[in-house]
Structure formats: structure tokens, C-alpha cells
Design a protein around this motif. Sequence first.
Motif, PDB file in Angstrom:
ATOM      1  N   ILE A 683       0.836  -1.197   0.000  1.00  0.00           N
ATOM      2  CA  ILE A 683       0.000   0.000   0.000  1.00  0.00           C
ATOM      3  C   ILE A 683       0.873   1.249   0.000  1.00  0.00           C
ATOM      4  O   ILE A 683       1.814   1.362   0.785  1.00  0.00           O
ATOM      5  N   GLY A 684       0.563   2.174  -0.883  1.00  0.00           N
ATOM      6  CA  GLY A 684       1.310   3.421  -0.939  1.00  0.00           C
ATOM      7  C   GLY A 684       0.730   4.361  -1.977  1.00  0.00           C
ATOM      8  O   GLY A 684      -0.222   4.035  -2.690  1.00  0.00           O
ATOM      9  N   GLY A 685       1.324   5.535  -2.070  1.00  0.00           N
ATOM     10  CA  GLY A 685       0.802   6.577  -2.940  1.00  0.00           C
ATOM     11  C   GLY A 685       1.143   6.381  -4.401  1.00  0.00           C
ATOM     12  O   GLY A 685       2.196   5.844  -4.745  1.00  0.00           O
ATOM     13  N   VAL A 686       0.262   6.851  -5.262  1.00  0.00           N
ATOM     14  CA  VAL A 686       0.450   6.728  -6.707  1.00  0.00           C
ATOM     15  C   VAL A 686       1.620   7.573  -7.189  1.00  0.00           C
ATOM     16  O   VAL A 686       2.152   7.353  -8.278  1.00  0.00           O
ATOM     17  N   GLU A 687       2.066   8.532  -6.374  1.00  0.00           N
ATOM     18  CA  GLU A 687       3.172   9.398  -6.790  1.00  0.00           C
ATOM     19  C   GLU A 687       4.481   8.646  -6.963  1.00  0.00           C
ATOM     20  O   GLU A 687       5.436   9.176  -7.545  1.00  0.00           O
ATOM     21  N   HIS A 688       4.555   7.409  -6.489  1.00  0.00           N
ATOM     22  CA  HIS A 688       5.782   6.621  -6.622  1.00  0.00           C
ATOM     23  C   HIS A 688       5.770   5.689  -7.833  1.00  0.00           C
ATOM     24  O   HIS A 688       6.634   4.830  -7.968  1.00  0.00           O
ATOM     25  N   ALA A 689       4.822   5.875  -8.734  1.00  0.00           N
ATOM     26  CA  ALA A 689       4.615   4.922  -9.836  1.00  0.00           C
ATOM     27  C   ALA A 689       5.836   4.757 -10.725  1.00  0.00           C
ATOM     28  O   ALA A 689       6.146   3.648 -11.167  1.00  0.00           O
ATOM     29  N   VAL A 690       6.537   5.853 -11.046  1.00  0.00           N
ATOM     30  CA  VAL A 690       7.650   5.738 -11.987  1.00  0.00           C
ATOM     31  C   VAL A 690       8.998   6.003 -11.332  1.00  0.00           C
ATOM     32  O   VAL A 690       9.995   6.155 -12.009  1.00  0.00           O
ATOM     33  N   LEU A 691       9.040   6.050 -10.030  1.00  0.00           N
ATOM     34  CA  LEU A 691      10.322   6.202  -9.339  1.00  0.00           C
ATOM     35  C   LEU A 691      10.580   4.925  -8.542  1.00  0.00           C
ATOM     36  O   LEU A 691      11.128   3.967  -9.047  1.00  0.00           O
ATOM     37  N   GLY A 722      -6.051   6.887  -1.165  1.00  0.00           N
ATOM     38  CA  GLY A 722      -6.338   8.273  -1.510  1.00  0.00           C
ATOM     39  C   GLY A 722      -5.628   9.234  -0.561  1.00  0.00           C
ATOM     40  O   GLY A 722      -4.776   8.842   0.243  1.00  0.00           O
ATOM     41  N   MET A 723      -5.998  10.473  -0.657  1.00  0.00           N
ATOM     42  CA  MET A 723      -5.375  11.508   0.169  1.00  0.00           C
ATOM     43  C   MET A 723      -6.428  12.122   1.087  1.00  0.00           C
ATOM     44  O   MET A 723      -7.569  12.333   0.675  1.00  0.00           O
ATOM     45  N   ILE A 724      -6.040  12.361   2.324  1.00  0.00           N
ATOM     46  CA  ILE A 724      -6.922  13.094   3.226  1.00  0.00           C
ATOM     47  C   ILE A 724      -6.629  14.578   3.044  1.00  0.00           C
ATOM     48  O   ILE A 724      -5.490  15.024   3.179  1.00  0.00           O
ATOM     49  N   GLN A 725      -7.664  15.312   2.706  1.00  0.00           N
ATOM     50  CA  GLN A 725      -7.525  16.738   2.447  1.00  0.00           C
ATOM     51  C   GLN A 725      -8.207  17.537   3.540  1.00  0.00           C
ATOM     52  O   GLN A 725      -8.914  16.984   4.378  1.00  0.00           O
ATOM     53  N   ALA A 726      -8.000  18.829   3.525  1.00  0.00           N
ATOM     54  CA  ALA A 726      -8.552  19.650   4.598  1.00  0.00           C
ATOM     55  C   ALA A 726      -8.696  21.091   4.130  1.00  0.00           C
ATOM     56  O   ALA A 726      -8.072  21.516   3.154  1.00  0.00           O
ATOM     57  N   TYR A 727      -9.539  21.829   4.828  1.00  0.00           N
ATOM     58  CA  TYR A 727      -9.660  23.256   4.561  1.00  0.00           C
ATOM     59  C   TYR A 727      -8.463  23.999   5.140  1.00  0.00           C
ATOM     60  O   TYR A 727      -7.929  23.638   6.200  1.00  0.00           O
ATOM     61  N   ALA A 728      -8.034  25.022   4.438  1.00  0.00           N
ATOM     62  CA  ALA A 728      -7.009  25.942   4.932  1.00  0.00           C
ATOM     63  C   ALA A 728      -7.572  27.346   4.793  1.00  0.00           C
ATOM     64  O   ALA A 728      -8.485  27.598   3.983  1.00  0.00           O
ATOM     65  N   TYR A 729      -7.016  28.277   5.562  1.00  0.00           N
ATOM     66  CA  TYR A 729      -7.582  29.627   5.605  1.00  0.00           C
ATOM     67  C   TYR A 729      -6.465  30.660   5.474  1.00  0.00           C
ATOM     68  O   TYR A 729      -5.362  30.490   6.017  1.00  0.00           O
ATOM     69  N   THR A 730      -6.759  31.729   4.747  1.00  0.00           N
ATOM     70  CA  THR A 730      -5.809  32.839   4.590  1.00  0.00           C
ATOM     71  C   THR A 730      -6.474  34.140   5.012  1.00  0.00           C
ATOM     72  O   THR A 730      -7.710  34.290   4.935  1.00  0.00           O
TER      73      THR A 730
END
Length: 997
Positions: A683-691, A722-730
Motif C-alpha cells: 500500500i502506498g501513494g500513486v506518486e511513486h509509480a515511476v520512481l 487516496g489523500m486526506i484533504q482539509a480546509y485551509a484559511y488565509t
Amino acid sequence: MHRMANEKNTAAQAGEVPAEPAFRYNAVLAQDIETKWQKKWDDEGTFWAANVHGDLKDGKGRNADGRPAYFAMDMFPYPSGKGLHVGHPLGYLASDVVSRYHRMKGENVLHAMGYDAFGLPAEQYAVQTGQHPRVTTEANIANMSRQLHRMGLSFDNRRTFATIDPGYVRWTQWIFSRIYDSWYDEDATNPSGTKGSARPISELVAKFESGERAIPGHEDDGKAWADLTDAEQQDILNDFRIAYISKSPVNWCPGLGTVLANEEVTAEGKSERGNFPVFQRELRQWSMRITKYGHRLIEDLDGIDWPEKVKLMQRNWIGESHGASVHFTVATTAGDKDMEIYTTRPDTLFGTTFAVVSPEHDLLQYVPAEWPADVPDSWKGGYATPVEAVKAYRLAAESKTAKDRVDEAGEKTGLFTGLYATNPITGAKLPLFTADYVLMDYGTGAIMAVPGGDQRDYDFAVKFGLPVIYTVQPLPESGDDLANYEGKAPFVSHDGIVINSAVEATKTAGDALSLNGLRVDDAIAKVNAWLESAGVGKGTVSYRLRDWLFSRQRYWGEPFPIVYGEDGTPHLLPDSMLPINLPDVPDYQPRTFDPMDAESNPEAPLSRNEDWVKVTLDLGDGPKTYYRDTNTMPNWAGSCWYYMRYIDPSDTKHMVEKDEFDYWMGPNHNKYSGDEGGVDLYIGGVEHAVLHLLYSRFWHKVLFDLGYVDSAEPFHKLFNQGMIQAYAYTDDRGQYVPADEVVEGPADASGEPTFTWHGEHANREFGKMGKSLKNIVTPDFMYDNYGADTFRLYEMSMGPLDESRPWNTRNVVGGMRFLQRLWRNVIDETTGEAHVSEEALDTKTLKLLNNTIADVTVEMENMRPNTAIAKLIVLNNHLTTLGAGSVPRAAVEPLILMLSPIAPHICEELWSRLGHTESLAHEPWPVADERYVGQDTVTAVVQIKGKVRAKLEVPPDIDPAELERLALEAVAERLGGKTPRKVIVKAPKIVSIVPAE
């Protein structure tokens, strides 16, 4: 154990807060339960996996003894100083749930966690503070290990390690040594039964010694292998070794002071880390011949259970294309020289009107001293001689990034070299240009240009006034006509009829050759056959994939097990000298330069420790002075093979022992693995597909070819969470403000909510969770305020594991309430004693229980814990309706067992209080009685504003209030924590929700 809970209740009785039962399940009690069971698991070796032989036994002191193996693991983390936030453990929790489930199926589960500990952040921190990267890294590992342990992850903690451990570095260097000491024999049969295999370099030497194979460069001089000097032999072998010293252009990043692999350079030609410009420089670097495995890396994807999107990413990255290599003759003052090109369209050889080489091409050393007669001034670039022109153009090319050089929209630059190449078919003399859009490390660094069939060649031809010959015309039935292109654009279609492609006598063979009238694919086959028969080319395969650049000008990495003699010849150190450990250095920083200084050269930190670099060694021919390699391996090296080290990290005799490998990872080692073998679940992130994933497969295949492992692939099943996302504020300046200090206000005129921070207006955005965005929620916060089980339950219930999902702390309380209801169904909150019924189940409960077992089993098998949780909640809610003290043991015990992979601590506690003396970790998973499976259920549709947002399987006689509650829980995320304006329940099939404005 309940001191804190009781103190709180004593205070409540004094009038400070309303009294709470002494044994209410809350955050304080949860933490007591969780730490108790984590210690018990550690003490008893509950999650110890048993090896076939040796000291790695299970908690009962047994070896594997024929039990089915199951190997589940995560992509191990880099131990960041920032620690974990709640987005990081999603994959870790998923693999833990799966591991716990498989233990309950009676399988011997290997589940462990290590640390990918070499990396740039620790080195950069060392540069800033002077603190050794090892000190920083080990402190970070300790913190991350604490956070993971507190989560209740069922790791076999005897098997943990870090890639910086000397015992691990030793084997990483050992693997490099094996790769260095091997070559790729295209004719050998690999263990899978197909052609092409890594073989020991000694076999190639034996072929040279016996004369079975011609010695490159000495085909005609009669020299035997023994006649060559050691340096000459090593130069020849270097061209065959899988790990070799390359002298081709590399990606030099002055701003980082290091060389980068292609995969570490962005599409914009900048460094992935730091976003610095990257330039092409010709430097001496270690590379690995991954391109030799290009076809196998594509072909073997068919046999493994990976997401199709990852397979497609790897296929596209490898980029296999079929075409032909063609040899052109280039006349020079030093005699005729060969120019090899690769083309996917050999049928267009009749249409080539010029040729182009990279500014770094070897042929440019033979440019003439003067311009040939009648050369247009536009070809000369304003230079007096070809030598001056080529030198200046090469320097200009080095200042450009690889992306700039090949950018289709960029200006086409180039210069005539003063040389001409002869077309092997037509005999035409083609002016040879140099242009920076041709890269030396792609193909052969030379192209034949066909402006009638290629847009880039056409633009170049127009700019320099070169002829355009069309060799393909549209199909008659297409309705298109070549007249639509002539003088305006190339005709680039692959499908058409070949024209203008015939000679009565070819230059090379003197025979007639015509492709006219053929379809393109037929013409390619015919010309390829002619090229081979004439000895000037052949059909071949090329790859977009480049060989893997393996050197880094960094301190914090594995040193190479190589030394160089006084003559610069490399020597492999014997295995007995491993590991080669990093020395202390006065400065950890590689020398960095102005990011735009393309003329700079690497200077590695290790070069500053002369006592380490210059050594006296006896490598078999007496003590001599040698020089260590001052580069280090990339951080990918340690992660290429770590999965195998979990099998026995303390084994000092083997990288991995054969029997143990075959048990855990061999072909068909269990019912899941198939012929390819490998880790059962990764199990891991898709960002490692070609590295990482591509590099690991490459190393594994080399080791497979050489007989060190028995499976063709490292990872049988890959799952991308998947990725857990969140609200951020500026604030209104665009600066991020702490998300937990932002207050939601009334809706604005458009109905959107408003936000303030310390009374000032704030703007909301949605995306990643990160420290710089000031929206991090840490696991430690969750442990303290809710407990690890509630945290685990919430993460697993948020949605499908492979989809991204928004984090909302306010919704966590729903999971806590479920666990509290379960607790009350089993435990008297006043006494802490179990109060369940020993009565037999009524028919309704019996049916619901067995259907839940059947359904949850399917969901767990398919890694859908979110839907499993929903079904368990339905069962628990039904049991709640039976009343306190009336919940049947026969129903609640299977419920506890099914929930235990997700919320293990509370389930262990309930199991214990129900009178069981052993941990439930290895209790058999409940099995449904088929007589009661298949009860009538209906699908309830949950709508928001008329759109279906959830579906629930519910009993046909479900109470409307219960259906409403379940529906609101199912769509809580979409309602944003607000009470809806209206809810219309038409039990049992429809719940229609009108959200708050």
C-alpha cells in the motif's frame, strides 16, 4: 487504570460538572485501555510473525510449521522532523486492518515497518545546524515510531530497521556489487523462460578469453583478452556492466550542487526539490542499465495485480517503440565515420534531406577547419569556421534545460557542421547540422530529418532553406489530398500510401528498391528487411526510458563499494570490507552555485575528508594506494529492496535466505500470489509509480536473473490509497492562519459561509493538509481527545480507501458515539462488569447477524472497511434496541470480532471482560450460517436536493427514525456538520434531505 476517569467523576460529584458514570467509555478511558493493550501485545509478541527456521518465531514460540503466509506492508516513511499528521496514516491503518483480518483467517501474517532514512532534509538541517544527519534522523524515527505505536498498528517490532543502519547499508552495497559485477546477455534465457538475462561479468570475460565473442575495438587487430591492460579490459567491461560509469550528458543542478535523475526533473526543466534550473552537462557518473529491462518491465505488468493507471504510467514512462537503427557514413578528414540513427519510420528514408546531431555528439570532433564552398551564410550562424561555430553552440546548449531544448513551441536553432552524411539507400549527401533539440541521451544523439513527414523537421527546413520531400500521401478513401500540405506543412499521418521512394540501384548494395504504392506498415517491414540484408541497419526497439543516473554529490547516502587506482581504473571492494561507512566531514553541504551557473562542476562533501578518500588496501596484488568514490547513492537505493529485509533484518549471512524468501514471497506461496510471487499487499501513494516502484522492479529482476530470489516481481498486489484533504484559511494578505482558530460566521448574500480569524475576515480554500498551510491535525491530538480507536474508525469510515476525502474533526464524534453504544451494550457503565444475555438469538437477530457476517466478510476481502463499518453499525443499533443487559452474547461476540481489525483496543477489552483469557487477535473470523443468509433487505436511497448521495441496505421494517439517523450519518460530510432544514423519510426506501441554506 481508571484513576483519571474516577478523578473526573469525583469532581463532577462535587458540583463542578454533571456526574458521569464511572465506567463510561470516553477519551480518558479509551487511552487507558489502549496503552494497556499495546503493552500486552508487545509483552506477549501477539503480532510476531513466524519464520520457517531460526529465532523469529511467533508469540507462542512456534516457527511457521506449514501455516499459510501473508505478507502485507506499506511504503515505508521518510522520518520527517515534522512528525505525522492525520493524513499520513491512512495507508498504514488500511494495511493494519487487512493484516488483522488475515490473522483471524488463520494465516501467518508478516506486517512490519521500517524507515527510509537517507534523505536531503536531514542533510540540509545538518548544513544549517552542524548536527550530524544521523542524530537528527534517529530522533525523528523515535518520534514517528512512538506515534505509530500509539495508533495500535500490529507490527512485528522485531523486524523494524532503518536504511541508515550499518547492517542494512552493508547489504545495499552488496546488491550494488552484484549489479556492478553483472552484464545483460541478450541471448541468455532468464528464469522466467524468456530471452535476456543478467549474468555474472565473469561469463562475459570467459567469452572474450575463449574467442567466442569478439572483443569490441579489437575485431581486426588480433589482440587476445590477455594482451590488454587492466585499464583497457575495464573500459571494455564498463560498456557491458549493468552498473557502469557513464560519460554522457547528465542533469546538473548548480542550485542544489548535485546531479539529478530524469525522474527528479520536472516537466518545466527544474529540480523537483527546490525548483532550480537544470542543465545538461557531460560528467562522469554512475548509471544503471535499466533500459535493458525495458521490455520485461512492460511485459511483466500483465501478471501482477496493480491499478491500471499505475501500469499505464509505467508503460508510458518506459515508452517502448519499434523502429530501425540505420547507419549513415560521414566523410571526415580522419576518414569515414559511422553515424547511427534510430527512427520509428524507416519507410521515410527516401525523404530525408538533412541530418542533425546533438551538440555533445562525438562526430563534432571531426568538423573541418574551414566552411565548404557554397554554404549559405544562414547556415554558419555568423562564425568564421565550423570549429568556432560548434564550440560556441555547444556552450549555448549547455545553458538550456532539457525541456527548453525539446520544447515544440521554442525557436528552432542550429548550425551546419561542415560535414555531410551519406544516405545508405539513395546515396544523397545530406548536410549535417547540430541542433540542441536533439539530446545525446535519447536514442543515439543523431536523427535523420524528414521535413515532409515531421513538423519539427519541417520548421527547421523552412528556416534554413532545406528541401522538403513528401514520401507518404493520404489514402484515396480518406478524402484528403497531398496538395493540402505541399509547401504549407508536413503530412504526418502514419497511415497512407508511400510515394517518391524508389531507386534503381541502392548506394550500399547496388540493387533496386521501391516502396512506392505500399501502405506504411508494409513499407517499414520491407525497408527493415533491406537494411538488415545490406548490413546497414536492422529493426530494433527503443525506449523513452533513460538509464538510471545513480550518483549524487551528497553526504547523507550510501557510499559506493568502489575504489579507483592511480590510473583511474575502478575496483570493486570485496564483500568482506562491507559496509563502507560514512566518515565525519567538516561540512555537510555540497558546494552549491549560482542556479544559472551552467559551467560549474560538482564538489561532493566526502571529497573534504582526505584520510577517508585516500586509502592503502591490498586487493590481491599487494598494498596499493586507492581513492574512494566521493559520490553517494541516491535515496532510492535503500528503498529498492527493503521489503525483503523484513523477512529477517538480523541475518548476517544472506541478503535474504532462500527458504524464507520462498515461504513469504516465492511463486504461488499462497492462494493470492500467483506465478510472479512477491509481497501479497503493498500500500502506498500513486506518486511513486515511476520512481520507487520502477526502480524496485528493476533491482528485483536483476537479483532474480542472478538466482538470489525466486520471484519475478517484488509486489504482487499494489493498492494506492487516496489523500486526506482539509480546509485551509488565509487572511486578506494571502497569509495562512491557524485553521483551528478560524470561526465560521453567517452565510453571505450568495449563501456561502463566512469566516473570521481573531475578528478579521478569512478566506477558505480546500486541498492538502500541511504545516505551511497551518491546517494540520496530529494523531497525538486525536489520541488525547478521542482515543486511537475512534481515530482509526473515523479514517476507515470516511469513504473508499482509494479515493481522497475531506477531514472534518467535528465528524469524529460520530465514531465515538458508535463505540460508546457498543460499550454500553456489553458493559454496565456503573460497575464496569459485563452484562450480556446467554439466551438464544431470536429469528430477526439471527438473520441480521448472519447477513452481517456474510456482508462484512465480502467487504473486508475487498478492502472496503467503510462499508463494513456501516453494516456493523446497523447490527449494533439493532442490539441496542434489545435493552441493557439483554444483548445476547451469541450476537455481540461476533460483532466484536468483526470490528476488532478496525478498533482493536476496545474490542480486546470487551472480549476480555466477556471472560476470554486470550487476545482476540488470532480468534477465528466469524463464519455465517448459510441457513440464515439472504434475509429480505431493501435499498434505501438518500437524496440531497434531489440527487442521490448515498445508498443503504436496511431491513424492510426499519423504524423511520432509525432510517433518518442512518441517512444523516451517511451524508454527514456533505452536510458540513449543519442540521438540515428538512428531512422527509419514506421508510424503508427514500430519505430526502433539504440542507440548511
